[in-house]
Design an enzyme around this catalytic site. Structure first.
Site, PDB file in Angstrom:
ATOM      1  N   GLU A  72     101.803  51.757-126.138  1.00  0.00           N
ATOM      2  CA  GLU A  72     102.473  50.742-125.330  1.00  0.00           C
ATOM      3  C   GLU A  72     103.415  51.392-124.321  1.00  0.00           C
ATOM      4  O   GLU A  72     104.211  52.266-124.669  1.00  0.00           O
ATOM      5  CB  GLU A  72     103.284  49.782-126.210  1.00  0.00           C
ATOM      6  CG  GLU A  72     104.006  48.728-125.382  1.00  0.00           C
ATOM      7  CD  GLU A  72     104.891  47.813-126.203  1.00  0.00           C
ATOM      8  OE1 GLU A  72     105.089  46.675-125.778  1.00  0.00           O
ATOM      9  OE2 GLU A  72     105.395  48.238-127.263  1.00  0.00           O
ATOM     10  N   GLU A 101     111.171  33.193-119.235  1.00  0.00           N
ATOM     11  CA  GLU A 101     112.179  33.338-120.292  1.00  0.00           C
ATOM     12  C   GLU A 101     113.578  32.929-119.876  1.00  0.00           C
ATOM     13  O   GLU A 101     114.347  32.462-120.712  1.00  0.00           O
ATOM     14  CB  GLU A 101     112.177  34.776-120.812  1.00  0.00           C
ATOM     15  CG  GLU A 101     110.893  35.113-121.553  1.00  0.00           C
ATOM     16  CD  GLU A 101     110.981  36.402-122.347  1.00  0.00           C
ATOM     17  OE1 GLU A 101     112.029  37.085-122.323  1.00  0.00           O
ATOM     18  OE2 GLU A 101     109.978  36.732-123.004  1.00  0.00           O
ATOM     19  N   GLU A 129     107.561  36.830-116.338  1.00  0.00           N
ATOM     20  CA  GLU A 129     108.402  36.814-117.539  1.00  0.00           C
ATOM     21  C   GLU A 129     109.849  36.464-117.219  1.00  0.00           C
ATOM     22  O   GLU A 129     110.511  35.787-118.006  1.00  0.00           O
ATOM     23  CB  GLU A 129     108.311  38.156-118.265  1.00  0.00           C
ATOM     24  CG  GLU A 129     106.965  38.403-118.910  1.00  0.00           C
ATOM     25  CD  GLU A 129     106.620  37.394-120.006  1.00  0.00           C
ATOM     26  OE1 GLU A 129     107.531  36.874-120.680  1.00  0.00           O
ATOM     27  OE2 GLU A 129     105.420  37.133-120.179  1.00  0.00           O
ATOM     28  N   GLU A 152     104.976  27.323-126.705  1.00  0.00           N
ATOM     29  CA  GLU A 152     105.293  26.296-127.698  1.00  0.00           C
ATOM     30  C   GLU A 152     106.083  26.830-128.883  1.00  0.00           C
ATOM     31  O   GLU A 152     106.882  26.117-129.471  1.00  0.00           O
ATOM     32  CB  GLU A 152     104.008  25.639-128.202  1.00  0.00           C
ATOM     33  CG  GLU A 152     103.309  24.784-127.180  1.00  0.00           C
ATOM     34  CD  GLU A 152     102.004  24.204-127.699  1.00  0.00           C
ATOM     35  OE1 GLU A 152     101.625  24.485-128.851  1.00  0.00           O
ATOM     36  OE2 GLU A 152     101.373  23.454-126.939  1.00  0.00           O
ATOM     37  N   ARG A 188     112.964  37.398-133.807  1.00  0.00           N
ATOM     38  CA  ARG A 188     111.901  38.404-133.866  1.00  0.00           C
ATOM     39  C   ARG A 188     111.429  38.492-135.305  1.00  0.00           C
ATOM     40  O   ARG A 188     112.177  38.908-136.201  1.00  0.00           O
ATOM     41  CB  ARG A 188     112.392  39.768-133.376  1.00  0.00           C
ATOM     42  CG  ARG A 188     112.653  39.800-131.886  1.00  0.00           C
ATOM     43  CD  ARG A 188     111.402  39.484-131.112  1.00  0.00           C
ATOM     44  NE  ARG A 188     111.538  39.836-129.710  1.00  0.00           N
ATOM     45  CZ  ARG A 188     110.573  39.704-128.836  1.00  0.00           C
ATOM     46  NH1 ARG A 188     109.408  39.204-129.203  1.00  0.00           N
ATOM     47  NH2 ARG A 188     110.767  40.035-127.589  1.00  0.00           N
TER      48      ARG A 188
END
Length: 177
Positions: A117, A94, A90, A136, A61
């Site tokens: 959010e 992932e 997702e 990517e 992150r």
């Protein structure tokens, strides 16, 4: 309590995942400028294996300049995308697992002081292995964890991602794990 009134909203920056605004507000007879960040929203998943383990993702992150341990999650592809559909996508992207068994767990507003959010979090069961579909620039390792070990990381301050903390603690409370 006296109402706060927004007088003006001015777009300051538009990025790929957020838009930043300068809001002019009137509160208590005073005019002030407040920052506001708009995010279209996201979905996250607590993937539970048949053995009761939680699939977690470890990834870098940039904001923290380190790897984190999190539940799989991602932003909506479009503002009108259903969060349920985002969660399905997702999960497979992932973790490399698919599920037709998603149940709503909770919604988390990540930073209510300056950002709108909202992340809907689901529980996925009956996982079927498929294949990861990473972007990517993504490097994601998938790990299996016991819920008690994840809770211990939270108590020790080693797992600090807000959506993940809320999801793990709610899952444990709701399902008695």
């Amino acid at each position: 309590m006296e109402a706060v009134k927004r007088i003006k909203r001015e777009l300051m920056y538009k990025g790929t995942i957020l838009s930043m605004y300068k809001d002019t507000v009137e509160a208590n007879g005073h005019v002030a400028e407040w920052d506001f960040i708009h995010h279209d929203g996201a979905a996250a998943v607590v993937p539970v294996t048949d053995e009761g383990k939680i699939l977690m993702v470890r990834q870098y992150r940039n904001a923290l300049n380190r790897e984190t341990l999190e539940i799989p999650a991602g932003k909506l592809d479009a503002p009108d995308e259903k969060k349920y559909d985002c969660a399905y996508r997702e999960l497979e992207e992932e973790t490399g697992y698919h599920s037709d068994d998603l149940d709503y767990l909770l919604t988390v507003n990540t930073t209510i002081a300056f950002c709108d959010e909202a992340i809907d979090i689901f529980v996925a069961r009956n996982l079927k292995p498929t294949k990861q579909h990473l972007d990517e620039d993504e490097v994601i390792d998938v790990e299996e964890w016991d819920i008690a070990d994840l809770q211990q990381l939270i108590y020790e301050g080693k797992l600090t991602d807000g959506k993940t903390v809320a999801a793990i603690m709610t899952y444990a409370a709701k399902y008695g794990k």
